[in-house]
Motif scaffolding. Sequence first.
Motif, short mmCIF file in Angstrom:
data_model
loop_
_atom_site.label_atom_id
_atom_site.label_comp_id
_atom_site.label_asym_id
_atom_site.label_seq_id
_atom_site.Cartn_x
_atom_site.Cartn_y
_atom_site.Cartn_z
N ALA A 18 -2.30 11.78 -1.54
CA ALA A 18 -1.20 10.83 -1.50
C ALA A 18 0.13 11.55 -1.38
O ALA A 18 1.02 11.14 -0.61
CB ALA A 18 -1.21 9.95 -2.75
N VAL A 53 -1.37 7.98 7.44
CA VAL A 53 -0.67 7.53 6.24
C VAL A 53 -1.04 6.08 5.93
O VAL A 53 -1.33 5.73 4.77
CB VAL A 53 0.86 7.70 6.40
N THR A 54 -1.06 5.24 6.95
CA THR A 54 -1.50 3.85 6.75
C THR A 54 -2.91 3.83 6.18
O THR A 54 -3.22 3.05 5.27
CB THR A 54 -1.48 3.08 8.09
N ALA A 109 -2.81 4.89 2.52
CA ALA A 109 -2.15 3.86 1.72
C ALA A 109 -3.07 2.65 1.53
O ALA A 109 -3.19 2.11 0.43
CB ALA A 109 -0.84 3.45 2.37
N THR A 110 -3.74 2.23 2.61
CA THR A 110 -4.59 1.05 2.52
C THR A 110 -5.79 1.31 1.61
O THR A 110 -6.16 0.47 0.78
CB THR A 110 -5.07 0.63 3.92
N SER A 124 0.60 9.29 -6.00
CA SER A 124 0.93 10.70 -5.83
C SER A 124 1.49 11.29 -7.13
O SER A 124 1.57 12.50 -7.27
CB SER A 124 1.92 10.89 -4.67
N MET A 152 0.76 4.08 -2.79
CA MET A 152 0.47 5.48 -2.46
C MET A 152 1.48 6.40 -3.16
O MET A 152 1.12 7.46 -3.68
CB MET A 152 0.55 5.67 -0.95
N PRO A 187 0.80 -1.23 0.00
CA PRO A 187 0.00 0.00 0.00
C PRO A 187 0.83 1.27 0.00
O PRO A 187 0.50 2.23 -0.71
CB PRO A 187 -0.82 -0.12 1.29
N VAL A 188 1.93 1.30 0.78
CA VAL A 188 2.75 2.52 0.79
C VAL A 188 3.36 2.74 -0.60
O VAL A 188 3.39 3.87 -1.10
CB VAL A 188 3.83 2.45 1.89
N SER A 231 0.54 12.82 2.10
CA SER A 231 0.88 11.69 2.98
C SER A 231 2.34 11.30 2.83
O SER A 231 3.02 10.98 3.80
CB SER A 231 0.00 10.49 2.67
N MET A 232 2.83 11.30 1.57
CA MET A 232 4.23 10.96 1.33
C MET A 232 5.14 11.96 2.02
O MET A 232 6.15 11.58 2.62
CB MET A 232 4.55 10.96 -0.17
N PHE A 279 -4.60 1.25 -1.91
CA PHE A 279 -4.28 -0.11 -2.33
C PHE A 279 -5.54 -0.89 -2.70
O PHE A 279 -5.62 -1.50 -3.77
CB PHE A 279 -3.53 -0.82 -1.19
#
Lengths: 306, 268
Positions: free
Chosen positions: A280, B120-121, B124-125, A46, A42, A38-39, A283-284, B128
């Motif tokens: 995104a 952030v998790t 990201a989730t 972005s 992400m 997922p990271v 978040s990054m 995904f």
Amino acid sequence: MAGGAASGGGPRADTYAADRTWLLLPAWVTLSILVLAPVAMMLVYSFLTKEFRGGVIWEFSLAAYDQFFFDRGLFGDEPPRIEWTYILIFWRSIWQAGAATLLSLLIGLPTAYYIATRPARQRAVWLFLITIPYWVNLLIRTVSMKFLLRDQGPLNDALLGLGVIDAPLSIVNTNLAVQLGLFYSYLPFMVLPIYAAVERYNFALSEAAADLYATRWVILRRILLPNVRPGIIAGCVLVFVPSLGSFLAPDLLGGARNFMIGSLIEEQFKGNAGNWPFGAAASMILLTLVLILLLAFARAQSRESR
Amino acid sequence: MAKRYDLRVYPGFRAVTFLCLFVLYAPLVVVMVYSFNASPSITNWEGLSLRWYADVFTGPESAKFKAAARNSFVIALVAASVATAIATLSATAILRGGRFRLRLVSFGLISLPLMVPEIVTAVATLIFFNAIGFDRGLLTILLAHIAFCIPFAYLPIAARMQGIEDTYEQAAMDLYATRRQAFVRVLLPLMMPGIVSGFLLAFIVSLDDFIITNFVKGAGVETLPTAIFGSVKQGIRPNIMAISTMLLAVSVVMVTLSWLISRRDTTR
């Protein structure tokens, strides 16, 4: 007792050395799919183009980062100037998290010290009392804080009743309310590492200083605090990092004027104003800040222990 | 040498500690007390009543809360069980698997959910699941919860395993137990307090989560925290205080259990 084996188990126990691959497999599979992938995804998002009303179009674009750092005017045709809006939101978050960390340190340090100097049998109970509220639902704690602090709330009632103030204090929707909320959210993270450091502190050092006519406040400043510094730094990092990206305290206690990173990110994924690539990217940037901080912390700790 | 004063005592530190406890407990106690208020206003006190507890179970929002509570508990139960199993196996490899190259990396991977900021998790989730075309619903919440529950289950389990010498398993294997038998019949029973404590912490952490759940839940699927958040946005009502008090009680009971279990064992 506290010596050496910080990273390790028993004396090189290797009973299950032959099984370790499949023992670790579930953790690797789960965390790779649910955290690492997922990271990575992400990061990819972005750099994509935003789709209106949420989602992305699979087309490479730097628009998200450009929007974060540069202002090109309403129609995007002016020469780029620095865009301060989002940098200021990050700066405010850093400031708020820093203030909450300082508040936690001011309360947490004496508390940790006091607990660590209790008789051994009492310490566990004290620590337990400090940690219980942490395990209560964060949302409920934040709502409770709001309930307590609001204009007609019990705090103002009590202060008015005691004659301390003449008119109710407006605390909710101020920076102070957010700082109090963050402080309340993460205080145990400050107390526990400082407690561990004070518990290991050798009080013979204090005695030696006192024999040389140091007063107790000089001892505190010159001997005790430098000795427990790793614990203090750990506590500050553990409070600062989650505060930086927190959502509930600024959202419920801060109101619209005290916008922090968490709300900025959340807003990109809710409702129609959403911009997924921008969320995104923000978040990054947050993740990068936090990782730099944690790396610096790890290096400081390893230098400290050498 | 006769000391003039106790060097360990700093004046004022005790007062700060009590202030600290007061600040930690005052908001919770206030909400608990007001949950028993008979008045529909949250400002006036009109005497003791269980009215708002009845309202949680039978009032206009009761259907929403019941569904949310069921979701919350099912997710917490499954996520904590899976996370505890994964954490136990990982701890065995990391602490009983000898020295190997990926040991520190594995430990880092397991701690990762603690280091990455929750928001952030969450982002990201969500991204995904969106990218692989996985429909958001109960299952996505469950998967996300399993991931961040693993480190919370791991910590007490590893702490416990570090305290157990491997001589017990060695003795069993000297008596011709296989590795599997040594693990199941010797190590696991010794590990039980750590495992139970890890499970309870993972359970609470799952029950507690708002941010990640809020991102990965499907439309119309609620857990208790997201349902409470939705209601609180319209203002704090007394039934929210009643449901908060009940949830608070569950957390406190489980943490206390976890604490007693791990403590009873270290004092033996």
